[in-house]
Design a protein around this motif. Structure first.
Motif, mmCIF file in Angstrom:
data_model
loop_
_atom_site.group_PDB
_atom_site.id
_atom_site.type_symbol
_atom_site.label_atom_id
_atom_site.label_comp_id
_atom_site.label_asym_id
_atom_site.label_seq_id
_atom_site.Cartn_x
_atom_site.Cartn_y
_atom_site.Cartn_z
ATOM 1 N N MET A 1 40.728 18.998 -22.055
ATOM 2 C CA MET A 1 41.707 18.865 -20.993
ATOM 3 C C MET A 1 41.822 18.495 -20.009
ATOM 4 N N THR A 2 41.538 17.345 -18.894
ATOM 5 C CA THR A 2 41.756 17.137 -17.849
ATOM 6 C C THR A 2 42.192 17.795 -15.901
ATOM 7 N N THR A 3 41.892 18.458 -15.847
ATOM 8 C CA THR A 3 42.717 19.269 -14.661
ATOM 9 C C THR A 3 43.434 18.148 -13.757
ATOM 10 N N SER A 4 44.000 18.591 -12.289
ATOM 11 C CA SER A 4 44.539 17.576 -10.924
ATOM 12 C C SER A 4 44.626 18.817 -10.165
ATOM 13 N N PHE A 5 44.428 19.239 -9.407
ATOM 14 C CA PHE A 5 44.417 19.742 -7.874
ATOM 15 C C PHE A 5 44.661 18.902 -6.663
ATOM 16 N N THR A 6 44.704 19.639 -5.340
ATOM 17 C CA THR A 6 45.281 19.483 -4.243
ATOM 18 C C THR A 6 44.612 20.126 -3.228
ATOM 19 N N GLY A 7 44.694 19.758 -2.184
ATOM 20 C CA GLY A 7 43.851 20.987 -1.364
ATOM 21 C C GLY A 7 43.936 19.997 0.130
ATOM 22 N N GLY A 8 43.789 20.817 1.274
ATOM 23 C CA GLY A 8 43.426 20.302 2.290
ATOM 24 C C GLY A 8 43.122 20.886 3.438
ATOM 25 N N CYS A 9 43.416 21.088 5.248
ATOM 26 C CA CYS A 9 42.673 20.923 5.608
ATOM 27 C C CYS A 9 44.603 22.198 6.428
ATOM 28 N N LEU A 10 43.862 23.002 7.869
ATOM 29 C CA LEU A 10 44.938 24.064 8.298
ATOM 30 C C LEU A 10 45.735 23.253 8.552
ATOM 31 N N CYS A 11 46.269 22.849 9.282
ATOM 32 C CA CYS A 11 46.818 21.733 10.114
ATOM 33 C C CYS A 11 47.519 20.301 9.096
ATOM 34 N N GLY A 12 46.831 20.799 7.717
ATOM 35 C CA GLY A 12 47.547 19.551 7.052
ATOM 36 C C GLY A 12 47.179 18.105 7.360
ATOM 37 N N LEU A 13 46.657 17.420 8.062
ATOM 38 C CA LEU A 13 46.284 16.594 8.216
ATOM 39 C C LEU A 13 45.547 15.943 7.700
ATOM 40 N N VAL A 14 44.404 17.054 6.965
ATOM 41 C CA VAL A 14 43.599 16.730 6.362
ATOM 42 C C VAL A 14 44.148 16.456 4.877
ATOM 43 N N ARG A 15 44.313 15.722 3.352
ATOM 44 C CA ARG A 15 44.196 15.952 2.310
ATOM 45 C C ARG A 15 43.562 15.481 1.314
ATOM 46 N N TYR A 16 43.622 16.151 0.036
ATOM 47 C CA TYR A 16 42.202 15.376 -1.355
ATOM 48 C C TYR A 16 42.564 15.869 -2.550
ATOM 49 N N GLN A 17 42.685 15.291 -3.189
ATOM 50 C CA GLN A 17 43.182 14.985 -4.665
ATOM 51 C C GLN A 17 41.581 15.337 -5.533
ATOM 52 N N ILE A 18 41.739 16.092 -7.026
ATOM 53 C CA ILE A 18 40.816 16.056 -6.900
ATOM 54 C C ILE A 18 41.525 15.594 -9.238
#
Length: 138
Positions: free
Chosen positions: A1-18
């Motif tokens: 099963m493939t997972t999906s998760f997200t993250g980013g920086c403290l100010c929220g201006l940079v975000r990513y997804q895996i």
């Protein structure tokens, strides 16, 4: 099963997804990781590069390549200074600072690496194995 998760920086201006499963999860005690994280170790999750994508603010990402280091480049948000995932095309991975994730990954830390570089006041090894250098799947 493939997972999906997200993250980013403290100010929220940079975000990513895996969209994929983590490969490895290490606590690194090398001096460069200590300096870049500002603490006794860096907790990093490795994912396959093709499972990783920036979703917001990629233009705000800055990086610093340590001139004498073969692989060490520090990525960070130019607004808040938060560490960000390190893209390593030559290795086919993205190195995710675990503290930038929005939620805990299913994988737990597997080991401490560069243990002989550990600063005396840093965390203990607990039940995790310790290695003098980087460990790969091979």
């Amino acid at each position: 099963m493939t997972t999906s998760f997200t993250g980013g920086c403290l100010c929220g201006l940079v975000r990513y997804q895996i969209n994929g499963n983590p490969i490895r999860f290490y606590h690194c005690h090398c001096s460069r990781c200590r300096k870049a994280s500002g603490t006794g170790n860096a907790s990093n999750l490795m994912v396959e590069l093709e499972s990783y994508q920036w979703t917001k603010g990629e233009h705000l990402i800055k990086h610093f390549k340590v001139p004498e280091a073969e692989r060490f480049t520090n990525y960070f948000c130019s607004e808040c200074g938060s560490p960000l995932p390190k893209i390593r095309p030559n290795m086919g991975i993205a190195v995710i600072p675990a503290g930038t994730l929005d939620s805990a990954p299913a994988m737990k830390p597997q080991a401490h690496i560069f243990w002989t570089s550990r600063i005396e006041w840093s965390c203990e090894s607990g039940d995790l194995p310790v290695f003098e250098e980087y460990q790969s799947d091979s």
